[in-house]
Design a protein around this motif. Sequence first.
Motif, PDB file in Angstrom:
ATOM      1  N   LEU A 594      46.699  44.099  39.316  1.00 35.98           N
ATOM      2  CA  LEU A 594      46.777  42.713  39.114  1.00 35.98           C
ATOM      3  C   LEU A 594      48.130  42.819  38.726  1.00 35.98           C
ATOM      4  CD1 LEU A 594      43.658  40.836  39.577  1.00 35.98           C
ATOM      5  CD2 LEU A 594      45.992  40.888  41.407  1.00 35.98           C
ATOM      6  N   GLU A 595      48.342  43.972  37.894  1.00 38.54           N
ATOM      7  CA  GLU A 595      49.983  43.200  36.887  1.00 38.54           C
ATOM      8  C   GLU A 595      51.012  43.531  37.585  1.00 38.54           C
ATOM      9  OE1 GLU A 595      51.604  46.331  32.990  1.00 38.54           O
ATOM     10  OE2 GLU A 595      49.475  47.318  34.061  1.00 38.54           O
ATOM     11  N   GLY A 596      51.378  42.686  36.975  1.00 39.87           N
ATOM     12  CA  GLY A 596      53.011  42.656  38.410  1.00 39.87           C
ATOM     13  C   GLY A 596      52.545  40.951  38.751  1.00 39.87           C
ATOM     14  N   VAL A 597      51.246  41.362  39.608  1.00 38.65           N
ATOM     15  CA  VAL A 597      51.749  40.115  40.306  1.00 38.65           C
ATOM     16  C   VAL A 597      52.097  39.047  39.528  1.00 38.65           C
ATOM     17  CG1 VAL A 597      49.694  39.538  42.500  1.00 38.65           C
ATOM     18  CG2 VAL A 597      50.579  42.179  41.657  1.00 38.65           C
ATOM     19  N   LYS A 598      52.734  38.031  40.607  1.00 41.42           N
ATOM     20  CA  LYS A 598      52.585  36.319  40.401  1.00 41.42           C
ATOM     21  C   LYS A 598      51.458  35.639  40.951  1.00 41.42           C
ATOM     22  CE  LYS A 598      54.979  37.845  36.873  1.00 41.42           C
ATOM     23  NZ  LYS A 598      54.782  37.488  34.958  1.00 41.42           N
ATOM     24  N   THR A 599      51.696  36.474  42.595  1.00 41.83           N
ATOM     25  CA  THR A 599      51.514  35.193  43.889  1.00 41.83           C
ATOM     26  C   THR A 599      50.314  35.651  44.632  1.00 41.83           C
ATOM     27  OG1 THR A 599      52.727  35.681  45.295  1.00 41.83           O
ATOM     28  CG2 THR A 599      53.777  34.575  43.723  1.00 41.83           C
ATOM     29  N   ILE A 600      49.730  34.616  45.094  1.00 43.86           N
ATOM     30  CA  ILE A 600      48.424  34.865  45.908  1.00 43.86           C
ATOM     31  C   ILE A 600      48.157  35.463  46.452  1.00 43.86           C
ATOM     32  CG2 ILE A 600      46.304  33.609  47.445  1.00 43.86           C
ATOM     33  CD1 ILE A 600      45.839  33.123  44.132  1.00 43.86           C
ATOM     34  N   GLU A 601      50.120  35.437  47.853  1.00 43.02           N
ATOM     35  CA  GLU A 601      50.220  35.681  48.774  1.00 43.02           C
ATOM     36  C   GLU A 601      50.145  38.042  48.447  1.00 43.02           C
ATOM     37  OE1 GLU A 601      50.795  32.343  49.241  1.00 43.02           O
ATOM     38  OE2 GLU A 601      51.774  33.328  47.245  1.00 43.02           O
ATOM     39  N   GLU A 602      50.684  37.998  47.389  1.00 42.61           N
ATOM     40  CA  GLU A 602      51.347  39.483  46.432  1.00 42.61           C
ATOM     41  C   GLU A 602      49.691  40.249  46.875  1.00 42.61           C
ATOM     42  OE1 GLU A 602      53.901  40.253  43.898  1.00 42.61           O
ATOM     43  OE2 GLU A 602      54.310  38.129  43.751  1.00 42.61           O
ATOM     44  N   ALA A 603      48.404  39.145  45.951  1.00 44.02           N
ATOM     45  CA  ALA A 603      47.385  39.806  45.700  1.00 44.02           C
ATOM     46  C   ALA A 603      45.965  40.302  46.575  1.00 44.02           C
ATOM     47  CB  ALA A 603      46.472  39.110  44.387  1.00 44.02           C
ATOM     48  N   ALA A 604      46.796  39.154  47.670  1.00 44.84           N
ATOM     49  CA  ALA A 604      46.244  39.776  49.267  1.00 44.84           C
ATOM     50  C   ALA A 604      46.347  41.052  49.496  1.00 44.84           C
ATOM     51  CB  ALA A 604      46.293  38.294  49.815  1.00 44.84           C
ATOM     52  N   LYS A 605      47.562  41.298  49.089  1.00 42.97           N
ATOM     53  CA  LYS A 605      47.754  42.763  50.066  1.00 42.97           C
ATOM     54  C   LYS A 605      47.720  43.675  49.651  1.00 42.97           C
ATOM     55  CE  LYS A 605      52.312  40.484  51.210  1.00 42.97           C
ATOM     56  NZ  LYS A 605      53.997  41.047  51.312  1.00 42.97           N
ATOM     57  N   ILE A 606      47.107  43.480  48.458  1.00 35.74           N
ATOM     58  CA  ILE A 606      46.145  44.863  47.510  1.00 35.74           C
ATOM     59  C   ILE A 606      44.513  45.238  48.505  1.00 35.74           C
ATOM     60  CG2 ILE A 606      44.435  45.357  45.325  1.00 35.74           C
ATOM     61  CD1 ILE A 606      46.518  43.477  43.673  1.00 35.74           C
ATOM     62  N   GLU A 607      44.351  46.545  48.361  1.00 37.17           N
ATOM     63  CA  GLU A 607      43.434  46.782  49.052  1.00 37.17           C
ATOM     64  C   GLU A 607      42.031  46.617  48.542  1.00 37.17           C
ATOM     65  OE1 GLU A 607      41.369  50.768  50.852  1.00 37.17           O
ATOM     66  OE2 GLU A 607      43.250  50.699  49.241  1.00 37.17           O
ATOM     67  N   GLY A 608      40.694  45.796  49.326  1.00 37.81           N
ATOM     68  CA  GLY A 608      39.849  45.440  49.081  1.00 37.81           C
ATOM     69  C   GLY A 608      39.652  44.216  49.100  1.00 37.81           C
ATOM     70  N   ALA A 609      40.705  43.168  48.841  1.00 38.49           N
ATOM     71  CA  ALA A 609      41.661  41.537  47.901  1.00 38.49           C
ATOM     72  C   ALA A 609      40.895  40.968  49.262  1.00 38.49           C
ATOM     73  CB  ALA A 609      42.433  41.360  47.473  1.00 38.49           C
ATOM     74  N   LYS A 610      40.471  39.030  49.028  1.00 40.66           N
ATOM     75  CA  LYS A 610      39.875  38.581  49.819  1.00 40.66           C
ATOM     76  C   LYS A 610      40.844  37.080  48.915  1.00 40.66           C
ATOM     77  CE  LYS A 610      35.139  40.455  50.992  1.00 40.66           C
ATOM     78  NZ  LYS A 610      33.506  40.440  50.392  1.00 40.66           N
ATOM     79  N   VAL A 611      41.002  36.187  50.714  1.00 41.02           N
ATOM     80  CA  VAL A 611      40.952  35.144  50.140  1.00 41.02           C
ATOM     81  C   VAL A 611      40.131  33.989  50.367  1.00 41.02           C
ATOM     82  CG1 VAL A 611      43.566  33.639  50.248  1.00 41.02           C
ATOM     83  CG2 VAL A 611      43.925  35.403  50.155  1.00 41.02           C
ATOM     84  N   ASP A 612      40.242  32.874  49.302  1.00 37.44           N
ATOM     85  CA  ASP A 612      39.480  31.766  49.471  1.00 37.44           C
ATOM     86  C   ASP A 612      40.239  30.453  48.670  1.00 37.44           C
ATOM     87  OD1 ASP A 612      37.079  30.455  50.250  1.00 37.44           O
ATOM     88  OD2 ASP A 612      35.977  31.869  49.893  1.00 37.44           O
ATOM     89  N   THR A 613      39.534  29.324  49.248  1.00 36.17           N
ATOM     90  CA  THR A 613      39.408  28.954  48.455  1.00 36.17           C
ATOM     91  C   THR A 613      38.849  27.420  47.467  1.00 36.17           C
ATOM     92  OG1 THR A 613      41.956  27.686  50.541  1.00 36.17           O
ATOM     93  CG2 THR A 613      40.474  26.153  48.878  1.00 36.17           C
ATOM     94  N   ILE A 614      38.816  27.282  47.057  1.00 36.23           N
ATOM     95  CA  ILE A 614      37.351  26.099  46.121  1.00 36.23           C
ATOM     96  C   ILE A 614      38.142  24.759  46.366  1.00 36.23           C
ATOM     97  CG2 ILE A 614      36.409  28.030  45.106  1.00 36.23           C
ATOM     98  CD1 ILE A 614      38.002  27.347  42.488  1.00 36.23           C
ATOM     99  N   LYS A 615      37.058  23.947  46.700  1.00 38.32           N
ATOM    100  CA  LYS A 615      37.730  22.482  46.376  1.00 38.32           C
ATOM    101  C   LYS A 615      36.124  21.470  45.493  1.00 38.32           C
ATOM    102  CE  LYS A 615      39.340  22.791  51.248  1.00 38.32           C
ATOM    103  NZ  LYS A 615      39.109  21.721  52.238  1.00 38.32           N
TER     104      LYS A 615
END
Length: 710
Positions: A594-615
Amino acid sequence: MAAIGKIRSWGPILVAVIGFALFAFIAGDLAKSCDALRNEKVNQVGKVLGEKVSAQDFSELVNEYTEIIKIQQGQDNLSGDQMNQVRDMVWQTYIQNKIVEEESEKLGLTVTDKEMENMLNQGTNPLLLSTPFVNQQTGRFDANNLKLFLARYAQEKKAGNISEESRQLYKYWTFMEKSIRDQLLAQKYQNLFTHSILSNPIEAQMAINDAANESTAELAILPYSSIADDQAEPTEAEMKAKYEEVKDIFKTFVESRDIRYVDVTVEPNADDRNALRKQFDEWQAAMTEATDPNEVVRKSSSEIPYLAVPVLKTAFPGDVASRLDSIAVGQTTKVIETGNTLNIIRLIAKQQLPDSVQYRQIYVTAEDAETINTKADSIINAIKAGGDFETIAKAYGQAGQKQWITTRDYQNASSYDNDTKTLLRDLNNMSAGEIRTIKQPNVTLITQVTDRRAMVTKYTAAVVRKNYEFSNDTYRNAYNRFSSFVSATKSAETLEENAKNNGYTVRELKDITTGVHQVANIHETRDALKWIFEAKEGEISPLYECGDNNHLLVVVLDKINKAGYRPINDQQVKDYVRTEVLKDKKAQLLMAKLEGVKTIEEAAKIEGAKVDTIKQVTFQAPVYLPTAGSEPVLSGVVAATAVGNVAAPVKGNNGVYLVKVTEQKPLEKPATDIKAQEQTLRQRALQNAGSFFNELYLNANVTDNRYLFF
């Protein structure tokens, strides 16, 4: 009997009150001087606060409480399991009372006689409500009733003529009085402790502010499972460093043992079962033909005695009770097999009778039967002429007071003599207001039923009930086979292989302490338990015959766990430490991704990553993710991050997270009551401090050697 019956009717409530009171019952100073003892371990059940607890003194306390249980429940004897529960209760209560006494003495806390008097006059203590001194009209404890009893007891004692009922009731009251004193002292100490924990308006306002808003956030989740274990395998140095960091988790305060064991339960074989079935066929024929089934039940040694009095269904085991309504009066069933049990049921009677009967009696005695009859006739005539029953009873030196008897008071007895059976049958069948003369050897009972309540169905039934049991030959064969296996097992290392070859299963138990009463919940294993705490690692025990004369047991002592920190080579410790190091190393690897990653969209491209929303995230409650479980760290991160910002990557319980707060809004109904919030925070602090007594217990340096004696 009325007062004792009342005690028994309060039994379940009393047990509940004593069981849940913080420091209830049993007072007095148990720790007596043991200087005369030559062998401390042989004569002591333990130590508390440096004071020795002798086996004799502990037994006296156990006997005291056992007598109270017997009075309360109307039992002559307690089972082995019940006695173990009593010993545990007495031991824990003694320790608690000694600790409270020690701490209270330092603080100058006492329970005065005036406080006891005030408590009696108030009459609201739950323990008081379990005594017979409760006013039946108000439902409250009546101190005057107690005073009258104590005065009467003093008179009986002075006259040297204490009745059995008075003796039991006095013993019961003195026990309760000591228990209440202990309870009051414990409550004083507890109240002092709890009132020393406070909150304040500033803390309350901060908590309100923290919970005033709720947020929504997007997450990029990089789970630890996305990295294989072999990519983060811990080194020995890393394991040792983590162990030093978390080793307080593995601190133990009592010595324990790890064992493996083989336990064989001896079961009846086909020949044993066929023999019992044949015997039951004979009993079934005899029961069908018998005029009085009592002899058949007696000769069969049935598990259910024949009382020959009407009782409720609850007096019978469930499989018998469920069949009573399908049997005609006078009918004898065929042999009924239920699981491991055989039954024969003969229904003698089925009647609608009162569950509760109120009655009173006058006992008429004299030197001969003729005088008894004359006296009885005179009393009957006086009552029929309008005389007051209790006034007439007092003229003969008796109270003649009304008392209740319920079916549950008598239905679980093991036997009754013929006179008692006659009395119980009469009480069941007499109408309200009816008077009968019940003649018994050397006494005539003038009995009047004054009230009948709760008409229920009662059954008089004779039951032959027995379980399949193994024969002596069956046991001998099982013993010889198991004995050969034990003899052939020369070392702990060969146990598994030999057991497998002989068709036995090896089981293990960890962390056995001296506080247990049985090995693997098998009855009568005290000798095996003593061996476990005297043996050396790797030793094999002798063969033990135990259980209910149906178990064969052999034990291997695998490990002695000393009090203190469990070492890192302990398998459970090693597994935990390895898991924590793996999480740390995987977190480092994921953080690097995650070094240098600034956005959720960039992080989502990392192998094995998942995206979720918490409310609806607030600082007051941990975040729970359906795919990852509880993640308390996310509540703090969201609260500290402004809307639209992305927080730095954070390590959680189940992975590494990148968090972007997308919305923040005030709650619809935010908390505003400062006083209520103060109370909530204080209550939370009390819960967190709830383990204070454990600290006092540890400081008391308790030694428990009860396993040597009980």
